[in-house]
Scaffold this motif. Structure first.
Motif, PDB file in Angstrom:
ATOM      1  N   ALA A   1       0.824  -1.207   0.000  1.00 11.71           N
ATOM      2  CA  ALA A   1       0.000   0.000   0.000  1.00 11.71           C
ATOM      3  C   ALA A   1       0.861   1.261   0.000  1.00 11.71           C
ATOM      4  O   ALA A   1       0.488   2.275  -0.595  1.00 11.71           O
ATOM      5  CB  ALA A   1      -0.938  -0.004   1.204  1.00 11.71           C
ATOM      6  N   ARG A   2       2.035   1.209   0.661  1.00 15.33           N
ATOM      7  CA  ARG A   2       2.839   2.420   0.821  1.00 15.33           C
ATOM      8  C   ARG A   2       4.179   2.356   0.104  1.00 15.33           C
ATOM      9  O   ARG A   2       4.962   3.302   0.160  1.00 15.33           O
ATOM     10  CB  ARG A   2       3.035   2.716   2.313  1.00 15.33           C
ATOM     11  N   TRP A   3       4.434   1.243  -0.581  1.00  5.41           N
ATOM     12  CA  TRP A   3       5.648   1.125  -1.393  1.00  5.41           C
ATOM     13  C   TRP A   3       5.235   0.822  -2.823  1.00  5.41           C
ATOM     14  O   TRP A   3       4.501  -0.139  -3.080  1.00  5.41           O
ATOM     15  CB  TRP A   3       6.551   0.006  -0.880  1.00  5.41           C
ATOM     16  N   MET A   4       5.720   1.625  -3.760  1.00  2.91           N
ATOM     17  CA  MET A   4       5.466   1.396  -5.178  1.00  2.91           C
ATOM     18  C   MET A   4       6.591   0.536  -5.739  1.00  2.91           C
ATOM     19  O   MET A   4       7.773   0.807  -5.498  1.00  2.91           O
ATOM     20  CB  MET A   4       5.376   2.729  -5.914  1.00  2.91           C
ATOM     21  N   LEU A   5       6.223  -0.509  -6.470  1.00  2.00           N
ATOM     22  CA  LEU A   5       7.212  -1.452  -6.994  1.00  2.00           C
ATOM     23  C   LEU A   5       6.923  -1.709  -8.465  1.00  2.00           C
ATOM     24  O   LEU A   5       5.777  -1.896  -8.862  1.00  2.00           O
ATOM     25  CB  LEU A   5       7.160  -2.750  -6.195  1.00  2.00           C
ATOM     26  N   ALA A   6       7.988  -1.735  -9.262  1.00  2.65           N
ATOM     27  CA  ALA A   6       7.836  -2.027 -10.686  1.00  2.65           C
ATOM     28  C   ALA A   6       9.070  -2.770 -11.179  1.00  2.65           C
ATOM     29  O   ALA A   6      10.200  -2.388 -10.855  1.00  2.65           O
ATOM     30  CB  ALA A   6       7.647  -0.741 -11.493  1.00  2.65           C
ATOM     31  N   PRO A   7       8.888  -3.841 -11.954  1.00  6.24           N
ATOM     32  CA  PRO A   7      10.036  -4.512 -12.562  1.00  6.24           C
ATOM     33  C   PRO A   7      10.514  -3.730 -13.774  1.00  6.24           C
ATOM     34  O   PRO A   7       9.751  -2.985 -14.411  1.00  6.24           O
ATOM     35  CB  PRO A   7       9.457  -5.872 -12.964  1.00  6.24           C
ATOM     36  N   ALA A   8      11.791  -3.870 -14.103  1.00  6.50           N
ATOM     37  CA  ALA A   8      12.370  -3.207 -15.272  1.00  6.50           C
ATOM     38  C   ALA A   8      13.514  -4.070 -15.775  1.00  6.50           C
ATOM     39  O   ALA A   8      13.881  -5.077 -15.162  1.00  6.50           O
ATOM     40  CB  ALA A   8      12.845  -1.799 -14.915  1.00  6.50           C
ATOM     41  N   ALA A   9      14.075  -3.679 -16.914  1.00  2.58           N
ATOM     42  CA  ALA A   9      15.187  -4.437 -17.489  1.00  2.58           C
ATOM     43  C   ALA A   9      16.093  -3.486 -18.250  1.00  2.58           C
ATOM     44  O   ALA A   9      15.669  -2.408 -18.685  1.00  2.58           O
ATOM     45  CB  ALA A   9      14.664  -5.537 -18.414  1.00  2.58           C
ATOM     46  N   SER A  10      17.351  -3.890 -18.410  1.00  2.00           N
ATOM     47  CA  SER A  10      18.310  -3.096 -19.162  1.00  2.00           C
ATOM     48  C   SER A  10      19.267  -4.035 -19.874  1.00  2.00           C
ATOM     49  O   SER A  10      19.229  -5.258 -19.681  1.00  2.00           O
ATOM     50  CB  SER A  10      19.078  -2.147 -18.229  1.00  2.00           C
ATOM     51  N   GLY A  11      20.143  -3.465 -20.694  1.00  2.00           N
ATOM     52  CA  GLY A  11      21.132  -4.275 -21.384  1.00  2.00           C
ATOM     53  C   GLY A  11      20.602  -4.866 -22.680  1.00  2.00           C
ATOM     54  O   GLY A  11      19.430  -4.696 -23.051  1.00  2.00           O
ATOM     55  N   ALA A  12      21.475  -5.614 -23.331  1.00  2.18           N
ATOM     56  CA  ALA A  12      21.110  -6.248 -24.595  1.00  2.18           C
ATOM     57  C   ALA A  12      19.956  -7.217 -24.386  1.00  2.18           C
ATOM     58  O   ALA A  12      20.016  -8.099 -23.530  1.00  2.18           O
ATOM     59  CB  ALA A  12      22.324  -6.978 -25.177  1.00  2.18           C
ATOM     60  N   ASN A  13      18.896  -7.030 -25.159  1.00  2.00           N
ATOM     61  CA  ASN A  13      17.711  -7.880 -25.073  1.00  2.00           C
ATOM     62  C   ASN A  13      17.085  -7.879 -23.678  1.00  2.00           C
ATOM     63  O   ASN A  13      16.427  -8.838 -23.282  1.00  2.00           O
ATOM     64  CB  ASN A  13      18.052  -9.320 -25.478  1.00  2.00           C
ATOM     65  N   GLY A  14      17.335  -6.803 -22.903  1.00  2.00           N
ATOM     66  CA  GLY A  14      16.757  -6.730 -21.566  1.00  2.00           C
ATOM     67  C   GLY A  14      17.254  -7.819 -20.642  1.00  2.00           C
ATOM     68  O   GLY A  14      16.512  -8.357 -19.822  1.00  2.00           O
ATOM     69  N   SER A  15      18.539  -8.143 -20.747  1.00  2.00           N
ATOM     70  CA  SER A  15      19.083  -9.295 -20.014  1.00  2.00           C
ATOM     71  C   SER A  15      19.342  -9.025 -18.541  1.00  2.00           C
ATOM     72  O   SER A  15      19.541  -9.967 -17.762  1.00  2.00           O
ATOM     73  CB  SER A  15      20.387  -9.756 -20.679  1.00  2.00           C
ATOM     74  N   THR A  16      19.386  -7.742 -18.113  1.00  2.00           N
ATOM     75  CA  THR A  16      19.645  -7.417 -16.710  1.00  2.00           C
ATOM     76  C   THR A  16      18.345  -6.982 -16.035  1.00  2.00           C
ATOM     77  O   THR A  16      17.797  -5.929 -16.372  1.00  2.00           O
ATOM     78  CB  THR A  16      20.688  -6.294 -16.585  1.00  2.00           C
TER      79      THR A  16
END
Length: 251
Positions: free
Chosen positions: A72-87
């Motif tokens: 409720a009080r922490w916003m969380l989102a997945p993300a990716a970086s690098g070639a083909n989103g490998s990280t």
């Protein structure tokens, strides 16, 4: 006694076959503060309102699931970086200060356990992990841990008991006063009173106010600080209901 650990500096996730490392986080040349994966204590990551904290995982692993204790009080989102989103990345933003919760992330390689805290101090904007999986590194870390007795004091002959510095005094909220504070020239040890109803956050107090300091918790009531601050504060709550005990090193 079941208590919520509200804080620094620390450290980390458990695997199906964890080793008994007691290593320190390291600051990489890329500015990322990296915790050792597989340490006995979950790392404490400090965020702040209006800032996004980025937890960077190992390139090549895939996030399967994640759960946060206070959604409720922490916003969380997945993300990716690098070639083909490998990280893979986990992006976090608290909506208020003086919040504490935990995060669990399962991936295709391992499970991460992280303690999260929100304070109005300098946040850890970029954190990650290193993976000391080599047997010789694990054996060395385990051996170092074996030199620490139950009270966290080193039993290495190079640090005799007579060399420990107990010159500390406490002021402020008496209910948070520690039962023992000392340093061995490299680390500061703060033993809490077991009657404290809630584990406080530990901060260094500098000329510019409160500052995050790396520490870990051992045996549920011993804070091991990776520095020797002149002043520290144990803090519970916020606003007019805040409890605060200041610990001062007497020179």
């Amino acid at each position: 006694m079941k208590r919520l650990v509200s804080t620094l500096v620390a450290l980390l996730a458990l695997t199906a076959a964890p080793f008994t490392a007691l290593a320190h986080p390291i600051q990489g040349p890329d500015g990322v503060l990296r915790f050792p994966f597989g340490d006995k204590e979950a790392p404490a990551v400090f965020c702040a309102p209006l800032y996004v904290c980025d937890i960077i995982l190992e390139p090549g692993e895939t996030v399967l699931n994640y759960a946060i204790g206070d959604s409720a009080r922490w916003m969380l989102a997945p993300a990716a970086s690098g070639a083909n989103g490998s990280t893979p990345h986990i992006l976090l933003k608290p909506t208020d200060s003086n919040l504490s919760t935990n995060l669990i992330v399962t991936t295709s390689k391992r499970t991460y356990y992280v303690d999260l805290h929100s304070l109005r101090v300098r946040p850890m904007l970029r954190v990650g992990f290193f993976y000391p999986a080599e047997p010789d590194a694990a054996d060395h870390s385990a051996a170092a841990d074996a030199h620490m007795d139950h009270d966290g004091m080193s039993d290495d002959p190079g640090v005799p008991a007579a060399a420990l510095d107990y010159k500390y005094q406490s002021s402020g909220s008496r209910e948070l006063f520690p039962t023992q504070v000392y340093n061995d020239g490299k680390h500061t040890y703060v033993r809490l009173d077991p009657r404290i109803p809630e584990m406080p956050a530990l901060l260094a107090v500098g000329p510019d106010g409160d500052q995050v300091v790396n520490y870990r918790v051992k045996d549920g009531d011993l804070y091991i600080v990776d520095a020797i601050p002149d002043r520290m504060a144990l803090v519970v709550g916020s606003g007019k209901h805040q409890l605060r005990a200041t610990i001062t090193h007497k020179t």
